[in-house]
Design a protein around this motif. Structure first.
Motif, PDB file in Angstrom:
ATOM      1  N   LYS A   1      48.612  30.506  57.517  1.00  0.00           N
ATOM      2  CA  LYS A   1      49.714  29.559  57.672  1.00  0.00           C
ATOM      3  C   LYS A   1      49.563  28.331  56.790  1.00  0.00           C
ATOM      4  CE  LYS A   1      50.823  30.969  62.401  1.00  0.00           C
ATOM      5  NZ  LYS A   1      50.994  30.524  63.810  1.00  0.00           N
ATOM      6  N   ASN A   2      48.469  28.271  56.044  1.00  0.00           N
ATOM      7  CA  ASN A   2      48.276  27.163  55.115  1.00  0.00           C
ATOM      8  C   ASN A   2      49.192  27.383  53.908  1.00  0.00           C
ATOM      9  OD1 ASN A   2      47.180  25.736  52.754  1.00  0.00           O
ATOM     10  ND2 ASN A   2      45.511  25.150  54.109  1.00  0.00           N
ATOM     11  N   PRO A   3      50.118  26.471  53.637  1.00  0.00           N
ATOM     12  CA  PRO A   3      51.093  26.700  52.564  1.00  0.00           C
ATOM     13  C   PRO A   3      50.476  26.803  51.175  1.00  0.00           C
ATOM     14  CG  PRO A   3      51.230  24.437  53.366  1.00  0.00           C
ATOM     15  CD  PRO A   3      50.334  25.169  54.312  1.00  0.00           C
ATOM     16  N   ARG A   4      49.382  26.061  50.918  1.00  0.00           N
ATOM     17  CA  ARG A   4      48.733  26.157  49.614  1.00  0.00           C
ATOM     18  C   ARG A   4      48.104  27.531  49.419  1.00  0.00           C
ATOM     19  NH1 ARG A   4      48.926  21.642  51.068  1.00  0.00           N
ATOM     20  NH2 ARG A   4      47.352  21.824  52.683  1.00  0.00           N
ATOM     21  N   VAL A   5      47.521  28.044  50.482  1.00  0.00           N
ATOM     22  CA  VAL A   5      46.930  29.383  50.426  1.00  0.00           C
ATOM     23  C   VAL A   5      48.010  30.412  50.119  1.00  0.00           C
ATOM     24  CG1 VAL A   5      45.796  31.180  51.764  1.00  0.00           C
ATOM     25  CG2 VAL A   5      45.021  28.810  51.974  1.00  0.00           C
ATOM     26  N   ALA A   6      49.099  30.386  50.897  1.00  0.00           N
ATOM     27  CA  ALA A   6      50.181  31.356  50.728  1.00  0.00           C
ATOM     28  C   ALA A   6      50.819  31.248  49.347  1.00  0.00           C
ATOM     29  CB  ALA A   6      51.226  31.154  51.815  1.00  0.00           C
ATOM     30  N   MET A   7      51.084  30.017  48.912  1.00  0.00           N
ATOM     31  CA  MET A   7      51.744  29.817  47.631  1.00  0.00           C
ATOM     32  C   MET A   7      50.856  30.222  46.461  1.00  0.00           C
ATOM     33  SD  MET A   7      51.964  27.617  44.790  1.00  0.00           S
ATOM     34  CE  MET A   7      51.303  26.026  45.288  1.00  0.00           C
ATOM     35  N   CYS A   8      49.600  29.762  46.459  1.00  0.00           N
ATOM     36  CA  CYS A   8      48.694  30.065  45.344  1.00  0.00           C
ATOM     37  C   CYS A   8      48.374  31.556  45.269  1.00  0.00           C
ATOM     38  CB  CYS A   8      47.417  29.247  45.471  1.00  0.00           C
ATOM     39  SG  CYS A   8      47.645  27.482  45.172  1.00  0.00           S
ATOM     40  N   LYS A   9      48.228  32.189  46.422  1.00  0.00           N
ATOM     41  CA  LYS A   9      47.970  33.636  46.467  1.00  0.00           C
ATOM     42  C   LYS A   9      49.123  34.390  45.820  1.00  0.00           C
ATOM     43  CE  LYS A   9      46.874  37.325  49.829  1.00  0.00           C
ATOM     44  NZ  LYS A   9      48.023  38.222  49.601  1.00  0.00           N
ATOM     45  N   ALA A  10      50.360  34.029  46.197  1.00  0.00           N
ATOM     46  CA  ALA A  10      51.538  34.701  45.653  1.00  0.00           C
ATOM     47  C   ALA A  10      51.742  34.362  44.178  1.00  0.00           C
ATOM     48  CB  ALA A  10      52.767  34.308  46.466  1.00  0.00           C
ATOM     49  N   ASP A  11      51.507  33.116  43.813  1.00  0.00           N
ATOM     50  CA  ASP A  11      51.673  32.660  42.428  1.00  0.00           C
ATOM     51  C   ASP A  11      50.721  33.416  41.504  1.00  0.00           C
ATOM     52  OD1 ASP A  11      52.583  31.203  40.282  1.00  0.00           O
ATOM     53  OD2 ASP A  11      51.469  29.377  40.783  1.00  0.00           O
ATOM     54  N   TRP A  12      49.474  33.565  41.940  1.00  0.00           N
ATOM     55  CA  TRP A  12      48.497  34.302  41.134  1.00  0.00           C
ATOM     56  C   TRP A  12      48.888  35.772  41.027  1.00  0.00           C
ATOM     57  CZ3 TRP A  12      44.972  34.239  37.577  1.00  0.00           C
ATOM     58  CH2 TRP A  12      44.108  35.334  37.436  1.00  0.00           C
ATOM     59  N   ALA A  13      49.295  36.373  42.141  1.00  0.00           N
ATOM     60  CA  ALA A  13      49.693  37.788  42.134  1.00  0.00           C
ATOM     61  C   ALA A  13      50.913  37.993  41.245  1.00  0.00           C
ATOM     62  CB  ALA A  13      49.984  38.250  43.562  1.00  0.00           C
ATOM     63  N   MET A  14      51.815  37.028  41.241  1.00  0.00           N
ATOM     64  CA  MET A  14      52.998  37.119  40.392  1.00  0.00           C
ATOM     65  C   MET A  14      52.627  37.108  38.915  1.00  0.00           C
ATOM     66  SD  MET A  14      56.256  34.518  40.175  1.00  0.00           S
ATOM     67  CE  MET A  14      56.273  34.399  41.960  1.00  0.00           C
ATOM     68  N   GLY A  15      51.691  36.215  38.556  1.00  0.00           N
ATOM     69  CA  GLY A  15      51.237  36.165  37.172  1.00  0.00           C
ATOM     70  C   GLY A  15      50.590  37.474  36.745  1.00  0.00           C
ATOM     71  N   SER A  16      49.817  38.065  37.637  1.00  0.00           N
ATOM     72  CA  SER A  16      49.174  39.345  37.343  1.00  0.00           C
ATOM     73  C   SER A  16      50.215  40.438  37.183  1.00  0.00           C
ATOM     74  CB  SER A  16      48.193  39.714  38.469  1.00  0.00           C
ATOM     75  OG  SER A  16      47.174  38.748  38.578  1.00  0.00           O
ATOM     76  N   ALA A  17      51.215  40.444  38.089  1.00  0.00           N
ATOM     77  CA  ALA A  17      52.280  41.452  38.015  1.00  0.00           C
ATOM     78  C   ALA A  17      53.056  41.332  36.699  1.00  0.00           C
ATOM     79  CB  ALA A  17      53.214  41.301  39.208  1.00  0.00           C
ATOM     80  N   ARG A  18      53.343  40.089  36.318  1.00  0.00           N
ATOM     81  CA  ARG A  18      54.071  39.851  35.079  1.00  0.00           C
ATOM     82  C   ARG A  18      53.259  40.337  33.875  1.00  0.00           C
ATOM     83  NH1 ARG A  18      54.836  34.723  35.828  1.00  0.00           N
ATOM     84  NH2 ARG A  18      56.843  34.931  36.898  1.00  0.00           N
ATOM     85  N   TYR A  19      51.961  40.101  33.908  1.00  0.00           N
ATOM     86  CA  TYR A  19      51.073  40.514  32.811  1.00  0.00           C
ATOM     87  C   TYR A  19      51.080  42.040  32.643  1.00  0.00           C
ATOM     88  CZ  TYR A  19      46.787  41.074  30.059  1.00  0.00           C
ATOM     89  OH  TYR A  19      45.880  41.425  29.083  1.00  0.00           O
ATOM     90  N   PHE A  20      51.124  42.743  33.770  1.00  0.00           N
ATOM     91  CA  PHE A  20      51.075  44.215  33.723  1.00  0.00           C
ATOM     92  C   PHE A  20      52.466  44.852  33.749  1.00  0.00           C
ATOM     93  CE2 PHE A  20      46.815  43.243  35.509  1.00  0.00           C
ATOM     94  CZ  PHE A  20      46.044  43.903  34.549  1.00  0.00           C
ATOM     95  N   GLY A  21      53.505  44.015  33.605  1.00  0.00           N
ATOM     96  CA  GLY A  21      54.856  44.536  33.544  1.00  0.00           C
ATOM     97  C   GLY A  21      55.382  45.081  34.858  1.00  0.00           C
ATOM     98  N   GLN A  22      54.897  44.545  35.962  1.00  0.00           N
ATOM     99  CA  GLN A  22      55.300  45.013  37.292  1.00  0.00           C
ATOM    100  C   GLN A  22      56.364  44.089  37.887  1.00  0.00           C
ATOM    101  OE1 GLN A  22      51.495  44.971  39.246  1.00  0.00           O
ATOM    102  NE2 GLN A  22      50.802  46.889  38.305  1.00  0.00           N
ATOM    103  N   ASP A  23      57.007  44.550  38.950  1.00  0.00           N
ATOM    104  CA  ASP A  23      58.059  43.781  39.616  1.00  0.00           C
ATOM    105  C   ASP A  23      57.475  42.533  40.282  1.00  0.00           C
ATOM    106  OD1 ASP A  23      60.391  42.977  40.807  1.00  0.00           O
ATOM    107  OD2 ASP A  23      60.348  44.488  42.398  1.00  0.00           O
ATOM    108  N   THR A  24      58.071  41.393  39.997  1.00  0.00           N
ATOM    109  CA  THR A  24      57.573  40.128  40.564  1.00  0.00           C
ATOM    110  C   THR A  24      58.376  39.675  41.788  1.00  0.00           C
ATOM    111  OG1 THR A  24      58.982  38.806  39.090  1.00  0.00           O
ATOM    112  CG2 THR A  24      56.754  39.334  38.293  1.00  0.00           C
TER     113      THR A  24
END
Length: 207
Positions: free
Chosen positions: A143-166
């Protein structure tokens, strides 16, 4: 009996004075930071850390400022000096507060600084560790917003790098906004950043 009462009163006064000095110091350090006097803010946080031996917060902010200074830094010597200092103080903070999701997030940020500087050199070294850090922080406090946001933000960057759906990660960042709305930090000096970054990511998702 009077002597005992006097000792207790002196003890309470000393504690209150110490708290007051801590608060004054932190307020001044944040004021310097807000005025973009980063080195002065760091120096003051260091003095607070030396006085408050058991408090992880001043070490955390030294790490954070050095991490923030390192974004877009092109000189590797400067970058290394800043991130080494950030890591040194984060290590101290972690020794004072184990399994702290805020510190795990900051470790993820420092590693991301290295990846952002040179992905081909540091991506292989740190990418999996960053994912692991955010997953661990999420398992401690989802429920920590920084945890949730940073986790998703990092995963999004990885998805974008590998051409996956963000899209799924955009939705997770958007969900973190609700967490920011309801989140109450433990004190006015505890971490309370991240909403601006979440809003920026959501804007990028809609472009």
């Amino acid at each position: 009996m009077k002597k005992i009462v006097l000792i207790i009163c002196v003890g309470i006064f000393s504690f209150t004075q110490a708290q007051s000095n801590f608060e004054k110091g932190m307020d001044k350090a944040f004021e310097l930071w807000k005025s973009d006097k980063l080195d002065e803010a760091i120096n003051l946080f260091e003095r607070i850390a030396n006085a408050e031996k058991d408090n992880w917060l001043p070490h955390y902010y030294i790490a954070q400022i050095n991490s923030l200074k390192s974004w877009n830094e092109k000189d590797e010597t400067v970058l290394k000096a800043q991130l080494d200092k950030a890591q040194e103080h984060l290590n101290t903070a972690m020794s004072l507060s184990q399994n702290n999701p805020e510190l795990l997030v900051m470790q993820g940020q420092i590693y991301t600084n290295w990846v952002a500087f040179d992905g081909s050199t540091y991506g292989m070294k740190y990418a999996a560790k960053i994912t692991e850090l955010y997953n661990k922080a999420y398992s401690i406090d989802a429920k920590n917003p920084r945890v949730a946001m940073c986790k998703a933000d990092w995963a999004m960057g990885s998805a974008r790098y590998f051409g996956q759906d963000t899209k799924p990660f955009c939705e997770q960042v958007e969900a973190s906004i609700t967490m920011f709305d309801s989140y109450e930090p433990e004190s006015e000096y505890h971490p309370n950043w991240g909403r601006n970054r979440a809003e920026q990511v959501i804007k990028e998702c809609k472009e």
